[in-house]
Write an enzyme that holds these catalytic residues in place. Structure first.
Site, PDB file in Angstrom:
ATOM      1  N   HIS A  17      52.022  14.038 -42.396  1.00 11.34           N
ATOM      2  CA  HIS A  17      51.813  14.003 -43.846  1.00 11.34           C
ATOM      3  C   HIS A  17      53.144  13.729 -44.556  1.00 11.34           C
ATOM      4  O   HIS A  17      53.231  12.891 -45.454  1.00 11.34           O
ATOM      5  CB  HIS A  17      51.299  15.351 -44.375  1.00 11.34           C
ATOM      6  CG  HIS A  17      49.932  15.735 -43.928  1.00 11.34           C
ATOM      7  ND1 HIS A  17      49.674  16.980 -43.391  1.00 11.34           N
ATOM      8  CD2 HIS A  17      48.752  15.080 -43.968  1.00 11.34           C
ATOM      9  CE1 HIS A  17      48.385  17.057 -43.117  1.00 11.34           C
ATOM     10  NE2 HIS A  17      47.808  15.915 -43.454  1.00 11.34           N
ATOM     11  N   LYS A  41      34.373  24.871 -46.451  1.00 11.51           N
ATOM     12  CA  LYS A  41      35.317  24.916 -45.343  1.00 11.51           C
ATOM     13  C   LYS A  41      36.215  26.133 -45.487  1.00 11.51           C
ATOM     14  O   LYS A  41      36.685  26.440 -46.581  1.00 11.51           O
ATOM     15  CB  LYS A  41      36.204  23.661 -45.334  1.00 11.51           C
ATOM     16  CG  LYS A  41      35.538  22.419 -44.790  1.00 11.51           C
ATOM     17  CD  LYS A  41      36.438  21.211 -44.895  1.00 11.51           C
ATOM     18  CE  LYS A  41      37.543  21.224 -43.889  1.00 11.51           C
ATOM     19  NZ  LYS A  41      38.351  19.980 -43.923  1.00 11.51           N
ATOM     20  N   ARG A  90      45.580   7.094 -38.729  1.00  9.17           N
ATOM     21  CA  ARG A  90      46.154   7.278 -37.393  1.00  9.17           C
ATOM     22  C   ARG A  90      45.501   6.386 -36.355  1.00  9.17           C
ATOM     23  O   ARG A  90      46.115   6.036 -35.362  1.00  9.17           O
ATOM     24  CB  ARG A  90      45.999   8.739 -36.942  1.00  9.17           C
ATOM     25  CG  ARG A  90      46.810   9.720 -37.779  1.00  9.17           C
ATOM     26  CD  ARG A  90      46.433  11.124 -37.458  1.00  9.17           C
ATOM     27  NE  ARG A  90      45.037  11.300 -37.881  1.00  9.17           N
ATOM     28  CZ  ARG A  90      44.300  12.356 -37.639  1.00  9.17           C
ATOM     29  NH1 ARG A  90      44.792  13.356 -36.946  1.00  9.17           N
ATOM     30  NH2 ARG A  90      43.067  12.429 -38.068  1.00  9.17           N
ATOM     31  N   SER A 128      46.334  18.249 -38.670  1.00 18.61           N
ATOM     32  CA  SER A 128      46.318  19.668 -39.027  1.00 18.61           C
ATOM     33  C   SER A 128      45.421  20.457 -38.080  1.00 18.61           C
ATOM     34  O   SER A 128      45.729  21.598 -37.724  1.00 18.61           O
ATOM     35  CB  SER A 128      45.850  19.859 -40.472  1.00 18.61           C
ATOM     36  OG  SER A 128      46.803  19.353 -41.375  1.00 18.61           O
TER      37      SER A 128
END
Length: 156
Positions: A17, A41, A90, A128
């Site tokens: 990040h 979440k 990614r 993460s």
């Protein structure tokens, strides 16, 4: 003024990040790093701690501000008058997912543009989710997190 939002859960912020945000700095007049909260979440770290890490990591960057929001990212962008979203990619799975979200955001926000940055190869394996697993397993997370975050986490 070209204002961009880099949204995320930052649970925790990773070196990936950090790298994306630093690389995006020359492209925009202002970048708002915004922690999105999702009531469905659960996070490993409280919102206040995530905001604190971001403030420490970017304390010397005058073009970066730290904020948080609930609800749709597109609505938040409208609220802060941002005309760009920054997203990191990614791999091809990230692209497929982010492309769809980008198209929906354009409709909801009346034209916000998403700028995709490809992750540097040395960070493309870091997420993460993976970092949280290393943390839960009491592993060394230092290689995956910006320096200020490592210091804060090692004091827990």
């Amino acid at each position: 003024m070209n204002i961009a939002v880099f949204p995320g859960s930052f649970d925790p912020i990773t070196i990936g990040h950090y790298d994306l945000i630093k690389r995006a700095l020359p492209l925009f007049d202002k970048i708002i790093v915004a922690v999105g909260t999702n009531s469905t979440k659960s996070s490993l770290f409280p919102l206040e701690e995530r905001l604190g890490w971001l403030k420490i990591v970017f304390k010397d960057e005058p073009k970066i501000s730290i904020d948080h929001f609930e609800g749709l990212t597109a609505h938040y962008c409208n609220h802060v008058h941002a005309n760009f979203l920054i997203r990191g990619l990614r791999n091809s799975s990230d692209f497929d997912y982010e492309k769809t979200i980008s198209q929906v955001n354009q409709i909801i926000s009346h034209g916000i543009e998403t700028v995709f940055l490809i992750s540097n190869p040395q960070y493309s394996h870091i997420s993460s989710t993976i970092v949280r697993e290393v943390i839960k397993g009491n592993g060394n997370v230092e290689p995956f997190l910006p320096k200020g975050v490592v210091i804060l986490m090692s004091n827990e």
